[in-house]
Design an enzyme around this catalytic site. Structure first.
Site, PDB file in Angstrom:
ATOM      1  N   HIS A  65       0.817  -1.225   0.000  1.00 34.94           N
ATOM      2  CA  HIS A  65       0.000   0.000   0.000  1.00 34.94           C
ATOM      3  C   HIS A  65       0.851   1.277   0.000  1.00 34.94           C
ATOM      4  O   HIS A  65       0.729   2.119  -0.863  1.00 34.94           O
ATOM      5  CB  HIS A  65      -0.909   0.035   1.234  1.00 34.94           C
ATOM      6  CG  HIS A  65      -2.143  -0.799   1.115  1.00 34.94           C
ATOM      7  ND1 HIS A  65      -2.116  -2.153   0.966  1.00 34.94           N
ATOM      8  CD2 HIS A  65      -3.453  -0.459   1.144  1.00 34.94           C
ATOM      9  CE1 HIS A  65      -3.352  -2.612   0.895  1.00 34.94           C
ATOM     10  NE2 HIS A  65      -4.190  -1.604   0.998  1.00 34.94           N
ATOM     11  N   SER A 535     -13.350  -0.184   3.880  1.00 37.57           N
ATOM     12  CA  SER A 535     -12.088  -0.745   4.348  1.00 37.57           C
ATOM     13  C   SER A 535     -12.168  -1.363   5.747  1.00 37.57           C
ATOM     14  O   SER A 535     -13.066  -1.081   6.527  1.00 37.57           O
ATOM     15  CB  SER A 535     -11.068   0.395   4.345  1.00 37.57           C
ATOM     16  OG  SER A 535     -10.127   0.250   5.357  1.00 37.57           O
TER      17      SER A 535
HETATM   18  C1  MIC Z   1      -8.789  -0.234   0.816  1.00 36.67           C
HETATM   19  O1  MIC Z   1      -8.913  -0.783  -0.275  1.00 36.67           O
HETATM   20  O2  MIC Z   1      -9.585   0.612   1.251  1.00 36.67           O
HETATM   21  C2  MIC Z   1      -7.610  -0.641   1.689  1.00 36.67           C
HETATM   22  C3  MIC Z   1      -6.675   0.484   1.714  1.00 36.67           C
HETATM   23  O3  MIC Z   1      -6.961  -1.742   1.117  1.00 36.67           O
HETATM   24  C4  MIC Z   1      -8.160  -0.989   3.061  1.00 36.67           C
HETATM   25  C5  MIC Z   1      -7.151  -1.212   4.088  1.00 36.67           C
HETATM   26  C6  MIC Z   1      -6.559   0.042   4.640  1.00 36.67           C
HETATM   27  O4  MIC Z   1      -7.261   1.037   4.819  1.00 36.67           O
HETATM   28  O5  MIC Z   1      -5.367   0.004   4.925  1.00 36.67           O
HETATM   29  C7  MIC Z   1      -9.112  -2.190   3.078  1.00 36.67           C
HETATM   30  O6  MIC Z   1      -9.716  -2.497   2.078  1.00 36.67           O
HETATM   31  O7  MIC Z   1      -9.325  -2.790   4.143  1.00 36.67           O
HETATM   32 FE1  SF4 Z   2      -4.872  -2.358  -2.388  1.00 33.73          FE
HETATM   33 FE2  SF4 Z   2      -7.227  -2.103  -1.141  1.00 33.73          FE
HETATM   34 FE3  SF4 Z   2      -6.897  -1.260  -3.639  1.00 33.73          FE
HETATM   35 FE4  SF4 Z   2      -6.904  -3.822  -3.157  1.00 33.73          FE
HETATM   36  S1  SF4 Z   2      -8.604  -2.422  -2.843  1.00 33.73           S
HETATM   37  S2  SF4 Z   2      -5.480  -2.758  -4.489  1.00 33.73           S
HETATM   38  S3  SF4 Z   2      -5.896  -3.948  -1.175  1.00 33.73           S
HETATM   39  S4  SF4 Z   2      -5.910  -0.462  -1.824  1.00 33.73           S
END
Ligand code: MIC
Ligand code: SF4
Length: 646
Positions: A65, A535
């Site tokens: 990330h 998320s």
């Molecule tokens: C997202 O797609 O919103 C994330 C970033 O992957 C999050 C995790 C996060 O906020 O670190 C998720 O989907 O849980």
């Molecule tokens: Fe990364 Fe979340 Fe986006 Fe998937 S949805 S690519 S885990 S930020």
């Protein structure tokens, strides 16, 4: 009576509770995954529990990330995670190795096993028949320590797939259709199980696209059977030995049934700003676009990239469009390089990004003002792209690629004949970017590397006798965790620093909220339905905790966020009568008398007195034995510490 596949796997892992739908059950977790944006907090919590080595069959820490290193913070966090992993028995997937869900599916997932991950798209593993669930970091930390994971025993929805997709109609269109039918809250409390003849026509990466984006339904998870196609995929990954055949019994009873005839589906798009705001590509065709982003854990497999390369080959991206492509893993990127497809992408003018989340989480590639961006991702919440007035449409790789060439929204069925795209018989296997942990006997030699950005967990306190505080914020329906705790390149580096990240809490809705909440000292937030969707980030609970939020009172909650509030010791309350939402305004003084005594006594209906309006409002406080004790203790960390003492 026959069993669904969900019931079979959950029952085989049941360690607490009765398998009664709607009741809390505890399950044993075989595997865990974390990513870096939620990982630092999860590993700080794991350390606080004092368990020397993980007790799972396999735990993997991914870096995918926070990959823009525009200051020391992200790099420091990566070093911290790497050192914790090495010491405590966790495999470490280095930055550059790929997006957690893509790599886990390729290299670690096993049919029939349970997986929880500190990321809401963990259900990607359902593509190979796992029960894979997104959870808060603290729940993952507890599972790594060998603790039980608790969920509400889910209802099971059968999605019966018939027929076969028409040319240029994609797996993405299947999940967009399911979102159209069920909406972003239609999956709450449910597992979505895919069955029927149509399943056989879908490859593992296509199945994984569908289970991945099932997160947007609010579902506990989604799952496909493990069949010959799964075996072929695992064989191609040189992991055939982990395959087992798994499916529902023919006479399994489902709580709900949805039928989808794949041959009747057309290319679809989720329009701004919600994944369930569906239109057909045909309806949108001709709309001028500014940007196309291909990648993310939903659509970055080799199969997706080969389709995109085929469409782009020999052509040039439209002059008014910026096209970025992030292949999902090192395996995908290397294979594209070896078979020449990468050269086709580059020659067409695609901006190749590293194998990571990238633009999906606002780590770069924010669109221009009011820019129309077509993305193969799974979320298009307002502001998530990093451009507040950006207009994000979620589409298949096929729709994205052809539109990048034409400069306008284009239905991919206009491309013409579609060749057969096949997965290779063997993938290129090279796990050199996965660092194994040291042996247990050497763990004391590993030094944990902590950067100055890592600040301790916020102060918690046991539930007070009475809550007598004002309402600091009132928000509407479908508030996402991107509203509560925005992400993006500027804020994500603060994930290990709750005091600093709290300054951004809810600023998408109200830029003065952090200041106001701090001035009030303690407060309650009021919201509408499906509060906290999206998320798994526990920061959406930890920042309010730090800002003094004692309770959140809403029409309904999204699953992971409610669990995160409880883990943070914040009381989750829902209106008995939704109309009472109108009886509270921001600034009103609210009192819940004797809340502690009532929670101890197991009362599920409490009274909130709106002292400003002189109105009594009945609210539901539905806590089970365990969640009740967590709230009383002031959160899961305190609860776990106390239980370890006893
Ligand atoms: C997202 O797609 O919103 C994330 C970033 O992957 C999050 C995790 C996060 O906020 O670190 C998720 O989907 O849980
Ligand atoms: Fe990364 Fe979340 Fe986006 Fe998937 S949805 S690519 S885990 S930020």
């Amino acid at each position: 009576m026959g069993l669904t596949l969900t019931e079979k796997i959950l029952k085989a892992h049941l360690v607490e509770g009765e398998f009664v739908k709607g009741q809390e059950i505890g399950i044993r977790i075989d595997q865990t995954l974390t990513q870096d944006a939620t990982g630092t907090m999860a590993y700080l919590e794991f350390e606080a529990m004092g368990v020397p080595r993980v007790k799972t069959e396999r735990s993997v820490a991914y870096i995918d990330h926070n990959t823009l290193q525009s200051g020391f913070e992200n790099a420091d966090d990566h070093r911290f995670i790497s050192s914790v992993a090495k010491k405590h028995g966790i495999y470490f997937s280095r930055p550059g190795n790929g997006i957690c869900h893509q790599v886990h599916l390729e290299r670690f997932g096993i049919p029939g096993k349970t997986l929880i991950g500190s990321d809401s798209h963990t259900p990607t593993g359902g593509g190979i028949g796992m029960i894979a669930i997104g959870a808060g970091g603290l729940d993952v930390a507890v599972a790594m320590g060998g603790g039980t994971y608790y969920i509400t025993c889910p209802k099971v929805v059968k999605v019966e797939l018939k027929g076969k997709l028409s040319p240029w109609v994609a797996a993405k269109d299947v999940i967009l259709e399911v979102l159209r039918i069920l909406s972003v809250k239609g999956g709450v409390g449910k597992v979505i199980e895919y069955c029927g003849e149509g399943v056989k026509s879908l490859s593992v990466p296509e199945r994984a696209t569908i289970t991945n984006m099932g997160a947007e339904l609010g579902a506990t998870t989604s799952i496909f059977p493990s069949d010959e196609i799964t075996r072929e995929f695992l064989k191609a990954q040189k992991r055939e030995e982990v395959w087992t055949e798994l499916s529902a019994d023919a006479d399994a009873i489902y709580d709900e049934v949805i039928e989808i005839d794949l041959s009747k589906l057309v290319p679809l798009a989720a329009c701004p700003h919600s994944p369930d705001n569906i239109k057909t590509a045909e309806e949108l065709s001709g709309m001028k676009i500014d940007q196309v982003c291909i990648g993310s854990c939903t659509n970055s497999s080799l199969l997706d990239m080969l389709k995109v390369a085929h469409i782009l080959k020999g052509k040039t991206v439209h002059p008014d469009v910026s096209l970025s492509i992030a292949p999902g893993s090192k395996q995908v990127l290397t294979m594209l390089a070896e078979n020449g497809a990468l050269a086709d992408l580059i020659a067409a003018g695609a901006r190749i990004l590293e194998s990571a989340c990238g633009p999906c989480i606002g780590m770069g590639q924010s669109p221009n003002s009011k820019g129309i961006s077509l993305r193969t991702f799974n979320r298009n919440f307002e502001g998530r792209s990093g451009t507040k007035d950006g207009q994000i449409y979620l589409v298949s790789p096929e729709t994205a690629a052809i539109s990048a060439l034409t400069g306008v929204f284009t239905d991919p069925r206009t491309i013409g004949d579609m060749p057969e795209f096949k997965l290779p018989e063997t993938f290129l296997i090279n796990d050199n970017m996965v660092e194994p942990p040291v042996d247990e006997k050497d763990m004391d030699k590993v030094e944990i590397l902590r950067g100055p950005n890592i600040k301790p967990f916020p102060q918690t306190s046991p539930l007070s006798e009475t809550i007598d505080v004002p309402c600091s914020l009132k928000v509407g329906d479908n508030i996402t965790t991107d509203h509560i705790m925005p992400a993006g390149a500027k804020i994500l580096p603060l994930r290990s620093n709750i005091p600093a990240i709290s300054e951004h809490c809810f600023t998408v809705c109200d830029k003065d909220f952090p200041k106001r909440a701090k001035e009030l000292g303690q407060s309650i937030i009021v919201g509408g339905s499906n509060y906290g969707q999206g998320s798994s980030r526990e920061h959406a609970a930890l920042a309010p905790l730090y800002l003094g939020v004692k309770a959140v009172l809403v029409k309904s909650f999204a699953r992971i966020h409610r669990a995160n509030l409880i883990n943070a010791g914040i009381l989750p309350l829902t209106f008995v009568n939704e109309n009472d939402y109108d009886n509270i305004n921001e600034g009103d003084k609210l009192e819940i008398k004797n809340v502690k005594a009532d929670v101890v006594a197991g009362k599920t209906t409490l009274t909130v007195v709106n002292k400003t309006k002189n109105i009594e409002i009945p609210v539901l406080c539905e806590l089970t034995g365990r969640t009740k004790d967590i709230i009383l203790a002031g959160g899961l960390l305190d609860y776990t510490r106390e239980s370890l003492k006893n």
